[in-house]
Design a protein around this motif. Structure first.
Motif, PDB file in Angstrom:
ATOM      1  N   GLY A 164       0.092  13.259  -9.950  1.00  0.00           N
ATOM      2  CA  GLY A 164      -0.866  12.453  -9.201  1.00  0.00           C
ATOM      3  C   GLY A 164      -1.789  11.636 -10.092  1.00  0.00           C
ATOM      4  N   VAL A 165      -2.317  10.584  -9.512  1.00  0.00           N
ATOM      5  CA  VAL A 165      -3.336   9.765 -10.187  1.00  0.00           C
ATOM      6  C   VAL A 165      -4.459   9.509  -9.184  1.00  0.00           C
ATOM      7  N   ARG A 166      -5.543   8.936  -9.660  1.00  0.00           N
ATOM      8  CA  ARG A 166      -6.640   8.619  -8.741  1.00  0.00           C
ATOM      9  C   ARG A 166      -6.225   7.477  -7.815  1.00  0.00           C
ATOM     10  N   ALA A 167      -6.428   7.673  -6.523  1.00  0.00           N
ATOM     11  CA  ALA A 167      -6.097   6.631  -5.547  1.00  0.00           C
ATOM     12  C   ALA A 167      -7.253   5.635  -5.457  1.00  0.00           C
ATOM     13  N   SER A 168      -6.991   4.528  -4.768  1.00  0.00           N
ATOM     14  CA  SER A 168      -8.019   3.486  -4.694  1.00  0.00           C
ATOM     15  C   SER A 168      -9.286   3.965  -3.978  1.00  0.00           C
ATOM     16  N   ASP A 169      -9.167   4.972  -3.101  1.00  0.00           N
ATOM     17  CA  ASP A 169     -10.367   5.501  -2.430  1.00  0.00           C
ATOM     18  C   ASP A 169     -11.063   6.584  -3.263  1.00  0.00           C
TER      19      ASP A 169
ATOM     20  N   ASP B 149      -1.971   4.005  -1.270  1.00  0.00           N
ATOM     21  CA  ASP B 149      -1.462   4.538  -2.534  1.00  0.00           C
ATOM     22  C   ASP B 149      -1.647   6.057  -2.617  1.00  0.00           C
ATOM     23  N   LEU B 150      -1.750   6.694  -1.433  1.00  0.00           N
ATOM     24  CA  LEU B 150      -1.858   8.160  -1.364  1.00  0.00           C
ATOM     25  C   LEU B 150      -0.577   8.744  -0.792  1.00  0.00           C
ATOM     26  N   ILE B 151      -0.095   9.807  -1.390  1.00  0.00           N
ATOM     27  CA  ILE B 151       1.044  10.515  -0.829  1.00  0.00           C
ATOM     28  C   ILE B 151       0.513  11.823  -0.227  1.00  0.00           C
ATOM     29  N   LYS B 152       0.959  12.084   1.003  1.00  0.00           N
ATOM     30  CA  LYS B 152       0.474  13.282   1.704  1.00  0.00           C
ATOM     31  C   LYS B 152       1.676  14.167   2.014  1.00  0.00           C
ATOM     32  N   LEU B 153       1.677  15.359   1.427  1.00  0.00           N
ATOM     33  CA  LEU B 153       2.760  16.307   1.675  1.00  0.00           C
ATOM     34  C   LEU B 153       2.234  17.429   2.556  1.00  0.00           C
ATOM     35  N   THR B 154       2.930  17.700   3.636  1.00  0.00           N
ATOM     36  CA  THR B 154       2.544  18.785   4.544  1.00  0.00           C
ATOM     37  C   THR B 154       3.692  19.783   4.608  1.00  0.00           C
TER      38      THR B 154
END
Lengths: 163, 120
Positions: A57-62, A149-154
């Motif tokens: 992961g990296v820092r997202a724009s938010d 630019d966020l990936i969300k894994l559930t």
């Protein structure tokens, strides 16, 4: 289903975040009355998802680096991890693994096949074994969403409803 | 003869139990980011100590491994196979995670005459 363990790291996360989230999750599970829930399986899934988020992961724009939540309602467990991604290929490789998990081959076959690939590789292969392990060893279902630019894994599992 | 590796919560001990047998006992938790950095050299050099002895890799006291620990274990199995060493990989059959993890390795060891995996 309400979130009972929720943590976020807006600073670039270090490996100690994995340990902290695992510890908090473990303490929560032990405090509650979750007789039907396999704690080892939940902690393995928590660890694999957060490790992936910290590794890739990296820092997202938010400003988000890693957002984590664990919810338990009766026999149902849901774990969500969100992190920024650097390039679209990172998302696509997750989707590739999830397509395989939701495809016709059994989860056990997929996991074993990945082990064989790693064994046969002349170099130290990394990547995506954790997702197959979550599905096979943990028995969890997994879904992935891309939000900017966020990936969300559930990952979720009902321990009273075995496949 | 005894060799050890202790990193964080993970402890591995290799000891000669008899003239014919070494035992490698894994204890604790392997949860580092890159455990291959120290596991590969330790495991490879441990195998090089063996001549004709049986190596028992005893994972029963292991509490947890992350998926980054699995490639070094596979590499150890590969080295044992290439070098023609006899080995028995032992896991705790009462542990669901150990059973799932270690029985899956049979996809690799089933074709090997000198390496077996057993739950105890």
């Amino acid at each position: 289903m309400s979130a009972v363990v929720s943590m976020s790291a807006s600073m670039p996360p270090t490996w100690s975040l994995v340990k902290e989230i695992r510890k908090n999750s473990s303490e929560y599970l032990q405090k509650g009355s979750h007789a039907s829930v396999d704690f080892d399986a939940v902690i393995m899934v928590v660890s694999e998802l957060v490790e992936n988020a910290v590794k890739y992961g990296v820092r997202a724009s938010d400003g988000t680096c890693v957002d984590f939540s664990l919810s338990v309602h009766g026999s149902c467990v849901q774990i969500t991890v969100k992190n920024g991604i650097e390039k679209l290929e990172d998302y696509e490789s997750v989707i590739f693994a999830l397509d395989a998990i939701h495809g016709p081959r059994s989860r056990e076959e997929l996991y074993r096949s990945r082990l064989l690939q790693i064994y046969d590789s002349p170099i130290d292969e990394k990547g995506r074994l954790g997702l197959y392990r979550i599905a096979y060893e943990g028995g969890f279902d997994i879904a992935c969403q891309l939000e900017s630019d966020l990936i969300k894994l559930t990952a979720w599992r009902d321990f009273n409803h075995e496949a | 003869m005894k060799r050890d590796l202790s990193v964080g919560s993970l402890h591995i001990e290799l000891l000669r139990e008899s003239p014919e047998q070494f035992r490698m006992v894994w204890r604790g938790r392997s949860e580092d980011r890159d455990p291959a950095d120290y596991l590969n050299p330790f495991l490879i050099s441990s195998i090089e100590v063996l001549s004709d002895e049986l190596l028992v890799c005893d994972f029963r006291e292991l509490e947890y491994i992350n998926s980054s620990t699995i490639p070094p274990i596979l590499r150890m199995i590969k080295k044992l196979h290439i070098d023609g060493k006899s080995a028995r990989i032992v896991y705790d059959s009462n542990s669901s995670w150990q059973t799932a993890s270690f029985t899956a390795f049979r996809i690799i060891t089933d074709t090997m005459d000198l390496i077996e995996i057993s739950g105890e």
